[in-house]
Motif scaffolding. Structure first.
Motif, short mmCIF file in Angstrom:
data_model
loop_
_atom_site.label_atom_id
_atom_site.label_comp_id
_atom_site.label_asym_id
_atom_site.label_seq_id
_atom_site.Cartn_x
_atom_site.Cartn_y
_atom_site.Cartn_z
N ASP A 1 0.85 -1.20 0.00
CA ASP A 1 0.00 0.00 0.00
C ASP A 1 0.88 1.24 0.00
N GLN A 2 1.25 1.69 -1.20
CA GLN A 2 2.15 2.83 -1.30
C GLN A 2 1.49 4.13 -0.83
N GLY A 3 0.17 4.14 -0.75
CA GLY A 3 -0.53 5.34 -0.28
C GLY A 3 -0.78 5.35 1.21
N PHE A 4 -0.32 4.31 1.91
CA PHE A 4 -0.57 4.23 3.35
C PHE A 4 0.17 5.34 4.08
N SER A 5 -0.54 6.03 4.95
CA SER A 5 0.06 7.04 5.81
C SER A 5 -0.57 6.89 7.18
N GLY A 6 0.24 6.62 8.18
CA GLY A 6 -0.30 6.43 9.51
C GLY A 6 0.59 5.53 10.34
N VAL A 7 -0.02 4.87 11.30
CA VAL A 7 0.73 4.06 12.25
C VAL A 7 0.37 2.59 12.09
N LEU A 8 1.39 1.78 11.90
CA LEU A 8 1.24 0.33 11.99
C LEU A 8 1.44 0.02 13.47
N ALA A 9 0.37 -0.38 14.14
CA ALA A 9 0.35 -0.41 15.60
C ALA A 9 1.11 -1.60 16.18
N LYS A 10 1.67 -1.37 17.35
CA LYS A 10 2.25 -2.46 18.12
C LYS A 10 1.21 -3.57 18.28
N GLY A 11 1.65 -4.81 18.11
CA GLY A 11 0.74 -5.94 18.22
C GLY A 11 0.10 -6.36 16.92
N THR A 12 0.35 -5.60 15.83
CA THR A 12 -0.14 -6.01 14.52
C THR A 12 0.46 -7.37 14.16
N PRO A 13 -0.35 -8.33 13.73
CA PRO A 13 0.23 -9.60 13.31
C PRO A 13 1.00 -9.43 12.01
N VAL A 14 2.25 -9.87 12.01
CA VAL A 14 3.08 -9.72 10.80
C VAL A 14 3.34 -11.05 10.12
N ALA A 15 3.23 -12.15 10.85
CA ALA A 15 3.46 -13.47 10.25
C ALA A 15 2.59 -14.50 10.96
N GLN A 16 1.96 -15.37 10.19
CA GLN A 16 1.21 -16.49 10.75
C GLN A 16 2.04 -17.75 10.53
N CYS A 17 2.29 -18.48 11.61
CA CYS A 17 3.21 -19.60 11.57
C CYS A 17 2.57 -20.87 12.12
N PHE A 18 3.00 -22.00 11.60
CA PHE A 18 2.54 -23.28 12.14
C PHE A 18 3.54 -24.36 11.75
N PRO A 19 3.67 -25.39 12.59
CA PRO A 19 4.59 -26.48 12.29
C PRO A 19 4.03 -27.36 11.17
N VAL A 20 4.93 -27.84 10.31
CA VAL A 20 4.56 -28.79 9.27
C VAL A 20 5.56 -29.94 9.29
N PRO A 21 5.11 -31.17 9.05
CA PRO A 21 6.05 -32.29 9.03
C PRO A 21 6.96 -32.19 7.81
N ARG A 22 8.23 -32.54 7.99
CA ARG A 22 9.19 -32.44 6.90
C ARG A 22 9.17 -33.68 5.99
N ALA A 23 8.65 -34.76 6.49
CA ALA A 23 8.60 -35.98 5.68
C ALA A 23 7.73 -35.76 4.45
N ALA A 24 8.22 -36.21 3.30
CA ALA A 24 7.45 -36.06 2.07
C ALA A 24 6.21 -36.94 2.11
N PRO A 25 5.07 -36.43 1.65
CA PRO A 25 3.86 -37.25 1.66
C PRO A 25 3.92 -38.33 0.59
N GLU A 26 3.22 -39.41 0.82
CA GLU A 26 3.05 -40.46 -0.18
C GLU A 26 1.74 -40.20 -0.92
N LEU A 27 1.82 -39.98 -2.22
CA LEU A 27 0.63 -39.67 -3.02
C LEU A 27 0.06 -40.96 -3.59
N VAL A 28 -1.19 -41.25 -3.29
CA VAL A 28 -1.86 -42.47 -3.73
C VAL A 28 -3.08 -42.08 -4.56
N PHE A 29 -3.26 -42.71 -5.72
CA PHE A 29 -4.35 -42.37 -6.62
C PHE A 29 -5.23 -43.61 -6.84
#
Length: 233
Positions: free
Chosen positions: A170-198
């Motif tokens: 947003d190049q037109g944004f003017s103001g305050v990005l407030a403390k506590g604003t979420p900047v990243a949503q994170c979650f654990p994921v398994p590193r093992a490759a999935p087995e694809l079955v059709f």
């Protein structure tokens, strides 16, 4: 899944802690009507506020928060953040740094400008075999930036902070990005490759498909009542 967050002891009482994403649903979702009139249908229909997959995606994992107010004006970023001197060498003090535009050369997400980088003040430790998936807060196009998605093997990389680059959209944004604003949503994921079955439907699967589709079309709330797994609170 046990996730361990650590920070410099001098900042332990200052930093906002990562929080479960379910506690940071935006005001616009809370204010959204559950139904809205559709000209095409000629009646009221349910909005995404009543769509469990939409909401569950927004409440999944945890959020990394902006540690202080950041003022943005004419493309310039400014903050006043009086924190103690970190006791750990090489530890950041600024909430933001940047990546030069050339680091994104050829990437369609680049806008030709330097990318901002949300500095991390927490290290994150995951259990063996798991990686950290970090992305833009889900369905949060109201934020004036767009996080660059990444995956970090945080079961091994756990002794330094993970920084989060983002494109300021947003190049037109003017103001305050407030403390506590979420900047990243994170979650654990398994590193093992999935087995694809059709497979093709057998008679049982075909009958189940037909029944499920008929039920979903016949009445609202079938997924929520019959299939959705209740989230731990």
């Amino acid at each position: 899944m046990r996730i361990v967050f650590r920070c410099d002891p001098a900042l332990a009482e200052t930093l906002p802690r990562p929080v479960p994403a379910r506690g940071l649903l935006p005001d616009w979702l809370r204010k959204m009507p559950p139904k809205a009139f559709s000209e095409i249908h000629g009646r009221e229909i349910r909005t995404v506020k009543q769509c469990p997959p939409f909401v569950d995606a927004m409440t999944h994992g945890f959020m990394i928060l902006l540690p202080c107010d950041v003022t943005v004006e004419n493309g310039a970023f400014e903050w006043r953040w009086d924190i103690a001197e970190p006791s750990t060498r090489g530890h950041p003090r600024s909430p933001l740094s940047f990546h030069v535009a050339e680091q994104l050369a050829g990437a369609p997400l680049s806008n030709g400008l330097a990318a901002i980088k949300f500095n991390s003040f927490w290290t994150i430790e995951l259990e063996e075999g798991w990686s950290l998936f970090a992305t833009h807060p889900v369905n949060r196009d109201d934020l004036p930036f767009r996080l660059v998605t990444g995956v970090v093997d945080a079961d091994h990389f756990q002794d330094a902070g993970i920084n989060f680059p983002a494109i300021w959209t947003d190049q037109g944004f003017s103001g305050v990005l407030a403390k506590g604003t979420p900047v990243a949503q994170c979650f654990p994921v398994p590193r093992a490759a999935p087995e694809l079955v059709f497979e093709s439907f057998n008679a049982v699967r075909k009958a189940s498909y037909e029944k499920t589709v008929a039920d979903v079309l016949a009445k609202p709330g079938v997924y929520r009542k019959q299939f959705r797994v209740k989230r731990a609170r």
